[in-house]
Design an enzyme around this catalytic site. Structure first.
Site, PDB file in Angstrom:
ATOM      1  N   ARG A  50       0.842  -1.212   0.000  1.00 32.22           N
ATOM      2  CA  ARG A  50       0.000   0.000   0.000  1.00 32.22           C
ATOM      3  C   ARG A  50       0.872   1.255   0.000  1.00 32.22           C
ATOM      4  O   ARG A  50       0.546   2.247  -0.659  1.00 32.22           O
ATOM      5  CB  ARG A  50      -0.959  -0.012   1.198  1.00 32.22           C
ATOM      6  CG  ARG A  50      -1.932   1.160   1.157  1.00 32.22           C
ATOM      7  CD  ARG A  50      -3.040   1.031   2.189  1.00 32.22           C
ATOM      8  NE  ARG A  50      -2.539   1.161   3.542  1.00 32.22           N
ATOM      9  CZ  ARG A  50      -3.278   1.010   4.647  1.00 32.22           C
ATOM     10  NH1 ARG A  50      -4.561   0.715   4.548  1.00 32.22           N
ATOM     11  NH2 ARG A  50      -2.750   1.142   5.841  1.00 32.22           N
ATOM     12  N   LYS A 149      -2.691   6.963   1.221  1.00 32.23           N
ATOM     13  CA  LYS A 149      -2.460   7.228   2.648  1.00 32.23           C
ATOM     14  C   LYS A 149      -1.370   8.291   2.743  1.00 32.23           C
ATOM     15  O   LYS A 149      -0.196   8.002   2.930  1.00 32.23           O
ATOM     16  CB  LYS A 149      -2.081   5.932   3.369  1.00 32.23           C
ATOM     17  CG  LYS A 149      -2.248   6.038   4.881  1.00 32.23           C
ATOM     18  CD  LYS A 149      -2.300   4.683   5.533  1.00 32.23           C
ATOM     19  CE  LYS A 149      -2.211   4.782   7.041  1.00 32.23           C
ATOM     20  NZ  LYS A 149      -3.298   5.518   7.681  1.00 32.23           N
TER      21      LYS A 149
HETATM   22  N1  PMP Z   1      -9.316   5.151   7.127  1.00 36.42           N
HETATM   23  C1  PMP Z   1      -8.392   6.062   7.476  1.00 36.42           C
HETATM   24  C2  PMP Z   1      -8.623   7.479   7.107  1.00 36.42           C
HETATM   25  C3  PMP Z   1      -7.238   5.683   8.171  1.00 36.42           C
HETATM   26  O1  PMP Z   1      -6.309   6.584   8.499  1.00 36.42           O
HETATM   27  C4  PMP Z   1      -7.062   4.315   8.499  1.00 36.42           C
HETATM   28  C5  PMP Z   1      -5.810   3.874   9.201  1.00 36.42           C
HETATM   29  N2  PMP Z   1      -5.701   4.347  10.491  1.00 36.42           N
HETATM   30  C6  PMP Z   1      -8.066   3.409   8.166  1.00 36.42           C
HETATM   31  C7  PMP Z   1      -9.167   3.849   7.457  1.00 36.42           C
HETATM   32  C8  PMP Z   1      -7.938   1.942   8.498  1.00 36.42           C
HETATM   33  O2  PMP Z   1      -6.939   1.351   7.689  1.00 36.42           O
HETATM   34  P1  PMP Z   1      -6.042   0.159   8.217  1.00 36.42           P
HETATM   35  O3  PMP Z   1      -6.970  -0.933   8.580  1.00 36.42           O
HETATM   36  O4  PMP Z   1      -5.170  -0.199   7.079  1.00 36.42           O
HETATM   37  O5  PMP Z   1      -5.307   0.668   9.413  1.00 36.42           O
END
Ligand code: PMP
Length: 290
Positions: A50, A149
């Site tokens: 990612r 991200k």
């Molecule tokens: N949405 C946002 C905006 C995030 O920052 C995150 C991570 N903290 C998530 C969803 C969840 O993603 P992940 O399961 O990969 O941590």
């Protein structure tokens, strides 16, 4: 604490980034938050993939090949003697001048922090979170894809401020069309009449790795999972609502905008997913000390 910056380890007090780094000046960069459980880095390769996708989307050349970033991530855990914790892996555009132009930043900066994790208190897993929908909309994918991200978290921070002002623990963000997108730092799921639904990524959500893992897990145990648009109404009338994220794991929601969800206590499906997810975190992942 030892922090990795561009190939070297520094003590916390010596771990410094230039004020001309565009990660700081413009939020120009990408990152990952990764969990360490029981001496293993959970979903390490998925997080690295990612990171590479986020970097590609914003035309940021990683300063090290991915296998070297992977090795540095594991080494940062070893340097800090961690068996459980949280890793913050950050790649910024690097040092440039005061202009926007990334072409004035010859080399990206990479740093890795591995530390203990601040968790939600256990009572939220037993009682559920209070969440609210907030006025700040999720950035439309055509403006800046929420699937990236990036270090630009101001949109999410505004949502966090709004939910805290309302005395809630998390914010549900709607997209520019009024459909549910995601939370300030988690993805959102509802259960209604036995079917689990979560908004698609194109609704304006990050492709959460916990989201993906929980979808797979739920399907493996025979549950129907759909990715489709949700409105606030769908949240209010759900039998169960839960959030997923690297830090939160799977966490139940008990109240949305003053509406009690289901019985007001975390439901059986959420409870089952929490248990199964926790079991898997203890076994899966890349060994740090092998
Ligand atoms: N949405 C946002 C905006 C995030 O920052 C995150 C991570 N903290 C998530 C969803 C969840 O993603 P992940 O399961 O990969 O941590």
């Amino acid at each position: 604490m030892k922090i990795f910056i561009d190939g070297k380890f520094y003590d916390e007090s010596e771990a410094k980034i230039s004020v001309f780094d565009h990660g700081l000046l413009y939020g120009d960069g990408v990152f990952e938050g990764i969990r360490i459980y029981n001496g293993r880095v959970f979903l390490l390769d998925e997080h690295l993939d990612r990171l590479a996708d986020s970097a590609k989307a914003i035309m940021l050349k990683l300063p090290l090949p991915l296998p070297e970033i992977r090795a540095a991530t594991l080494e940062t855990c070893r340097q800090n003697n961690l068996r459980d914790g949280y890793i913050r892996l950050v790649v910024t555009r690097g040092v440039g001048n005061l202009g926007l132009s990334p072409d004035k930043c010859p080399k990206a900066t990479v740093f890795i922090i591995a530390d203990a994790i601040q968790l939600y208190p256990e009572k939220f897993y037993e009682e559920g979170l209070r969440v609210v929908t907030v006025p700040t909309q999720r950035i439309p994918p055509a403006a800046l894809s929420p699937a990236v991200k990036s270090l630009n978290y101001l949109n999410n921070i505004m949502a966090k401020i709004e939910c805290q002002a309302a005395g809630a623990q998390e914010a549900i963000m709607l997209n520019h069309e009024g459909y549910v997108a995601e939370c300030s730092g988690d993805n959102v799921f509802v259960l209604k009449k036995g079917i689990i639904t979560t908004p698609p990524i194109w609704a304006g959500a990050l492709g959460g790795l916990t989201r993906k893992y929980v979808i797979d897990l739920a399907r493996q145990i025979g549950r129907e999972v759909r990715e489709s648009m949700l409105t606030r109404y769908d949240l209010f009338v759900a039998d169960e609502v839960f959030l997923t994220g690297t830090a939160a794991e799977v966490v139940p929601v008990s109240d949305i905008d003053g509406r009690i969800i289901g019985t007001g206590k975390p439901g059986p499906v959420t409870g089952d997913l929490i248990r199964r997810f926790r079991e898997l975190t203890r076994l899966a992942g890349v060994a740090i000390y092998s």
